[in-house]
Enzyme design. Structure first.
Site, PDB file in Angstrom:
ATOM      1  N   CYS A 214       0.964  -1.198  -0.191  1.00 25.55           N
ATOM      2  CA  CYS A 214      -0.023  -0.041   0.153  1.00 25.55           C
ATOM      3  C   CYS A 214       0.972   1.326   0.097  1.00 25.55           C
ATOM      4  O   CYS A 214       1.704   1.495  -0.864  1.00 25.55           O
ATOM      5  CB  CYS A 214      -0.949  -0.125   1.432  1.00 25.55           C
ATOM      6  SG  CYS A 214      -2.067   1.142   1.152  1.00 25.55           S
TER       7      CYS A 214
ATOM      8  N   HIS B  81      -7.633  -3.763  -3.931  1.00 27.42           N
ATOM      9  CA  HIS B  81      -6.678  -3.248  -3.118  1.00 27.42           C
ATOM     10  C   HIS B  81      -6.435  -3.911  -1.736  1.00 27.42           C
ATOM     11  O   HIS B  81      -7.498  -4.448  -1.036  1.00 27.42           O
ATOM     12  CB  HIS B  81      -6.858  -1.719  -2.675  1.00 27.42           C
ATOM     13  CG  HIS B  81      -5.921  -0.982  -2.195  1.00 27.42           C
ATOM     14  ND1 HIS B  81      -4.597  -0.697  -2.918  1.00 27.42           N
ATOM     15  CD2 HIS B  81      -5.541  -0.810  -0.802  1.00 27.42           C
ATOM     16  CE1 HIS B  81      -3.863  -0.006  -2.126  1.00 27.42           C
ATOM     17  NE2 HIS B  81      -4.256  -0.294  -0.847  1.00 27.42           N
TER      18      HIS B  81
ATOM     19  N   ASP C 117      -8.960  -3.103  -8.106  1.00 27.19           N
ATOM     20  CA  ASP C 117      -8.223  -1.926  -7.026  1.00 27.19           C
ATOM     21  C   ASP C 117      -8.984  -0.726  -7.676  1.00 27.19           C
ATOM     22  O   ASP C 117      -8.294  -0.068  -8.703  1.00 27.19           O
ATOM     23  CB  ASP C 117      -6.791  -1.935  -7.028  1.00 27.19           C
ATOM     24  CG  ASP C 117      -6.306  -0.991  -5.918  1.00 27.19           C
ATOM     25  OD1 ASP C 117      -7.045  -0.159  -5.571  1.00 27.19           O
ATOM     26  OD2 ASP C 117      -5.082  -1.168  -5.395  1.00 27.19           O
TER      27      ASP C 117
END
Length: 296
Positions: free
Chosen positions: A175, A264, A232
């Protein structure tokens, strides 16, 4: 620990706009790591992977940084070593049990894995329950130059005090940590391999975060493996493809793997976003990539 003068220059010298020296310093708000899992996102704790410490040494450590001891987590195989180093870069949620477990998984695979708490000066992530607050009060206030210097300190500490081999250095992040992987790869010329799990390529620029990961794509040094989810909604695959193409046009190596149905956070086994097949395939690819490029 300050970085010695002879370790700067071509080894640690980053491109313009990513000065490795800290841009601001303040006292550490967090002096120890989060116990358990973050409170700031939905969790499915029953599915979280737990890796034991059999055959490895693992636990919280204090990493000498420019302004004092920085909390972190280290896992390393038992034995004399030295072992290849993998710097583990957290999500926005801190070095909690998920990140610690990743370090233990890497140690089981033969690595000295170190995860410094890069946001320890900005706020106590163990008490934060709101993602927007973390972004506005912690993430946006952490200078890129600061965490870059902290990663350099963690690598130096791993080599001097944690049985790590600085000649075999890799980095892996998730991330926001995936964004950091792209930037750190552009900073550190002796890096052997970099692995970015769904790191954003765009975003707002500021005085303390002057360049995006996409901006830096053509300036990376080590081969980079980019693991992204096709579902995502926060990171357009087109932006990752653009960064890959930019890097390749500059003669750099980026391998992009897209999991079409993965959202995600597909590797985060403690969250509803976890996708077992994509996570396991990505992990196999990541370990193979480290070995392929000399981090073994």
């Amino acid at each position: 620990m300050s970085i010695p003068d002879d370790a700067r220059g071509t080894t640690l010298g980053g491109p313009e706009g990513l000065d490795p020296r800290p841009l601001s310093r303040r006292g550490f708000v967090m002096t120890s790591l989060i116990t358990g899992l973050t409170l700031a996102t939905a969790r499915v704790e029953a599915q979280a992977i737990t890796t034991d410490a059999e055959g490895i040494e693992a636990g919280e450590v204090k990493i000498p940084a420019a302004d004092g001891p920085m909390p972190g987590y280290r896992a390393v195989p038992r034995g004399e070593g030295p072992f290849p180093i993998v710097l583990v870069i957290e999500e926005i949620f801190g070095v909690h049990d998920y990140i610690k477990d990743i370090c233990r998984r890497l140690a089981k695979a033969g690595y000295c894995a170190v995860a410094p708490e890069l946001y320890a000066r900005q706020g106590d992530l163990s008490t934060m329950t709101d993602v927007k607050t973390i972004i506005s009060e912690v993430i946006s206030k952490t200078p890129d130059g600061e965490w870059i210097a902290d990663l350099d300190a963690a690598a130096a500490w791993a080599a001097s005090a944690a049985k790590g081999d600085l000649a075999r250095l890799g980095v892996m992040g998730w991330c926001r940590g995936g964004r950091a992987v792209w930037l750190y790869d552009a900073h550190r010329t002796d890096l052997k391999a970099a692995i970015a799990w769904y790191g954003p390529l765009g975003g707002e620029r500021s005085a303390i975060q002057p360049r995006t990961a996409g901006d830096m794509a053509g300036e990376i040094h080590a081969p980079l493996l980019a693991l992204y989810g096709g579902a995502d909604s926060s990171i357009p695959i087109a932006s990752v493809e653009e960064a890959r193409d930019k890097a390749r046009a500059a003669g750099k190596s980026v391998e992009l793997i897209v999991y079409p149905e993965a959202p995600h956070g597909f590797h985060a086994d403690y969250r509803p976003s976890y996708r077992k097949d994509a996570a396991e395939d990505g992990w196999r690819r990541a370990l193979a990539f480290l070995k392929q490029h000399g981090v073994a």
